[in-house]
Design a protein around this motif. Structure first.
Motif, short mmCIF file in Angstrom:
data_model
loop_
_atom_site.label_atom_id
_atom_site.label_comp_id
_atom_site.label_asym_id
_atom_site.label_seq_id
_atom_site.Cartn_x
_atom_site.Cartn_y
_atom_site.Cartn_z
N GLN A 169 0.81 -1.21 0.00
CA GLN A 169 0.00 0.00 0.00
C GLN A 169 0.84 1.27 0.00
O GLN A 169 0.31 2.37 -0.05
CB GLN A 169 -0.92 0.00 1.23
N SER A 170 2.16 1.11 0.04
CA SER A 170 3.05 2.26 0.08
C SER A 170 2.93 3.08 -1.20
O SER A 170 2.67 2.55 -2.29
CB SER A 170 4.50 1.80 0.27
N GLU A 171 3.17 4.38 -1.08
CA GLU A 171 3.20 5.25 -2.26
C GLU A 171 4.55 5.19 -2.97
O GLU A 171 4.69 5.69 -4.08
CB GLU A 171 2.88 6.68 -1.85
N ALA A 192 9.34 1.65 -5.17
CA ALA A 192 10.44 0.76 -4.81
C ALA A 192 10.07 -0.09 -3.60
O ALA A 192 10.45 -1.26 -3.51
CB ALA A 192 11.70 1.57 -4.51
N GLU A 193 9.31 0.48 -2.67
CA GLU A 193 8.87 -0.28 -1.50
C GLU A 193 7.77 -1.27 -1.89
O GLU A 193 7.76 -2.40 -1.41
CB GLU A 193 8.38 0.68 -0.42
N GLN A 194 6.86 -0.85 -2.76
CA GLN A 194 5.80 -1.75 -3.23
C GLN A 194 6.39 -3.03 -3.84
O GLN A 194 5.82 -4.10 -3.70
CB GLN A 194 4.95 -1.05 -4.29
N ARG A 247 14.22 0.47 -10.57
CA ARG A 247 12.96 0.58 -9.81
C ARG A 247 11.79 0.02 -10.63
O ARG A 247 10.94 -0.71 -10.10
CB ARG A 247 12.70 2.04 -9.46
N LYS A 248 11.75 0.35 -11.91
CA LYS A 248 10.65 -0.14 -12.77
C LYS A 248 10.73 -1.64 -12.98
O LYS A 248 9.71 -2.34 -13.02
CB LYS A 248 10.70 0.58 -14.13
N VAL A 249 11.94 -2.16 -13.12
CA VAL A 249 12.11 -3.61 -13.30
C VAL A 249 11.61 -4.36 -12.08
O VAL A 249 10.91 -5.38 -12.18
CB VAL A 249 13.57 -3.96 -13.60
N LYS A 250 11.95 -3.88 -10.89
CA LYS A 250 11.50 -4.54 -9.66
C LYS A 250 9.99 -4.49 -9.52
O LYS A 250 9.36 -5.47 -9.10
CB LYS A 250 12.17 -3.88 -8.45
N ASN A 289 12.51 -9.88 -5.29
CA ASN A 289 13.18 -8.62 -5.03
C ASN A 289 13.84 -8.56 -3.66
O ASN A 289 14.96 -8.03 -3.52
CB ASN A 289 12.21 -7.45 -5.18
N GLN A 290 13.18 -9.07 -2.63
CA GLN A 290 13.75 -9.01 -1.29
C GLN A 290 15.05 -9.81 -1.22
O GLN A 290 16.04 -9.36 -0.65
CB GLN A 290 12.76 -9.54 -0.26
#
Length: 445
Positions: free
Chosen positions: A88-90, A93-95, A404-407, A418-419
């Motif tokens: 739910q993050s904006e 990268a975190e999403q 960022r977009k690839v992840k 990703n993690q």
């Protein structure tokens, strides 16, 4: 027409002219519905010659929904709650970190739950809804197995894999119960199914609709019978539905294995049976469904629905004879038909090649045209150079933006964990830093 009914309309298109058909003849040479004084024509015309051209391609279970009772573990309850919050993050990268790896699956954790199920895990094999609380009425998990995965490994192997996933999440009580099962038949025939009319269907359902799309050369798109109930049926042309809507092109190779020619229409007869209907028929568990699959098809095509040849001289519609095509449809489980499996399948939800290699080049070709560049190598190099400058001016390095977009898309496509990659990258950086420090310390001595 209500929106709910419109949503059930199957977007198919006819690309070939209708087959020439005629009414079937009884043993004495008369058309059904014809007596010594009156001649009646039948609008569901099919000849005895045409029925020989019926060709089944595939049949079985197309969609399967299973429920597992039990209790989600405290560890997974906390973990999924955290991952849902991350989703739910904006911050994109975190999403991208809202994933969970179980066995061969890298599931996307959705930012929203479903009614009564707060957590949702998705990949190309399963759509899993998870309940956080112990409940006697609600299952711990409710899952849909994708039709593509069923086509690749079969029902039993798919359920074994699903059970492994559910067992990882918590303690499961008993066996899986069936919440919904869609039985289907894909077939080729010579009949003009657009000629079927409402009185020809003998059914226990109250509602039915025949659909047309007047934008099409052949506007008939299909039938939906019993919509809104716990049991309903659909009859529609599958090839154009795949092209225009579902994009399940993997079915083409399976049909071809059983003799399908590319120019042939493929019709799908499909029954959607919900939990209440299955329970009334004594089908509770998956083993019940597998054992009684043929009996269920018999009930659906004999007791609940059948296509008849109307006899205007007989007011008892139950006595009207079956359409010869329906006899063929109803008897498919008596056939020895190979059910080929998909040779290639991945749990990842991959975009179509056309999207990657046609639409994906749209930005580059637009750039080249706008700069007056025709050579691809030159255009690609200039595009990268100007893209790096553009993103640097916006305050984010080009490599950072691309990463960022690839992840973010790897989470959606279930392709990269990703993690784990971040942990591995962090470990490598730490190791490099320690190695550098050791080397530096050695130089200082």
């Amino acid at each position: 027409m209500s929106d709910s009914i419109k949503k059930q309309t199957i977007e198919t298109a006819a690309v070939r002219p209708p087959a020439h058909t005629r009414a079937p003849r009884a043993a004495d040479g008369r058309t059904h519905g014809e007596d010594s004084q009156t001649t009646q024509s039948c609008n569901t015309v099919v000849s005895n010659d045409n029925i020989d051209k019926f060709k089944p391609l595939r049949f079985g279970i197309d969609s399967l929904y299973l429920s597992y009772h039990g209790q989600l573990s405290d560890e997974w309850n906390i973990k999924l709650d955290d991952l849902k919050t991350i989703a739910q993050s904006e911050d994109e990268a975190e999403q991208a970190l809202a994933q969970v790896s179980i066995g061969s699956h890298i599931f996307e954790v959705r930012d929203k739950g479903m009614p009564r199920f707060p957590y949702v895990l998705v990949d190309n094999c399963f759509f899993i809804k998870i309940n956080r609380k112990l409940s006697k009425s609600l299952p711990m998990a409710h899952a849909q197995i994708s039709s593509e995965y069923l086509a690749a490994v079969g029902v039993e192997a798919a359920e074994i894999d699903l059970r492994m996933v559910i067992n990882t999440l918590g303690i499961v009580d008993g066996v899986a119960s069936v919440s919904r099962a869609d039985l289907f038949l894909d077939f080729v025939c010579a009949d003009n199914l657009a000629m079927i009319e409402q009185p020809d269907w003998i059914t226990r359902a109250n509602l039915m609709a025949k659909y047309f799309d007047c934008r099409l050369t052949e506007p008939f798109t299909g039938w939906v019978i019993g919509m809104g109930g716990n049991l309903h049926a659909r009859l529609y042309e599958k090839v154009i539905e795949i092209i225009n809507k579902s994009h399940k092109t993997y079915l083409f190779e399976l049909w071809q294995a059983n003799g399908w020619q590319v120019e042939e229409k493929v019709w799908r007869m499909e029954f959607q049976t919900e939990k209440q209907t299955l329970k009334e028929l004594g089908i509770i568990s998956l083993s019940d469904l597998l054992k009684q699959q043929a009996a269920l098809w018999h009930y659906l095509t004999h007791d609940w629905l059948r296509l008849s040849i109307p006899n205007p001289n007989d007011t008892k519609r139950d006595r009207w004879p079956n359409h010869p095509l329906w006899d063929a449809i109803a008897s498919v489980y008596a056939l020895q038909l190979d059910q080929p499996r998909l040779k290639r399948f991945r749990p990842a939800r991959l975009p179509a090649d056309e999207r990657l290699f046609v639409h994906g080049l749209g930005g580059l070709t637009s750039f080249m045209a706008s700069r007056g560049i025709e050579d691809f190598g030159e255009g690609l190099g200039e595009y990268l150079a100007q893209a790096k400058e553009f993103h640097a001016n916006k305050g984010e390095p080009f490599d950072s933006y691309v990463g960022r977009k690839v992840k973010a898309k790897a989470r959606k496509y279930n392709t990269i964990e990703n993690q784990k990659n971040m942990v591995d990258a962090s470990r490598r950086l730490q190791e490099e830093a320690e190695a550098y420090q050791r080397a530096k310390d050695g130089d200082d001595e």
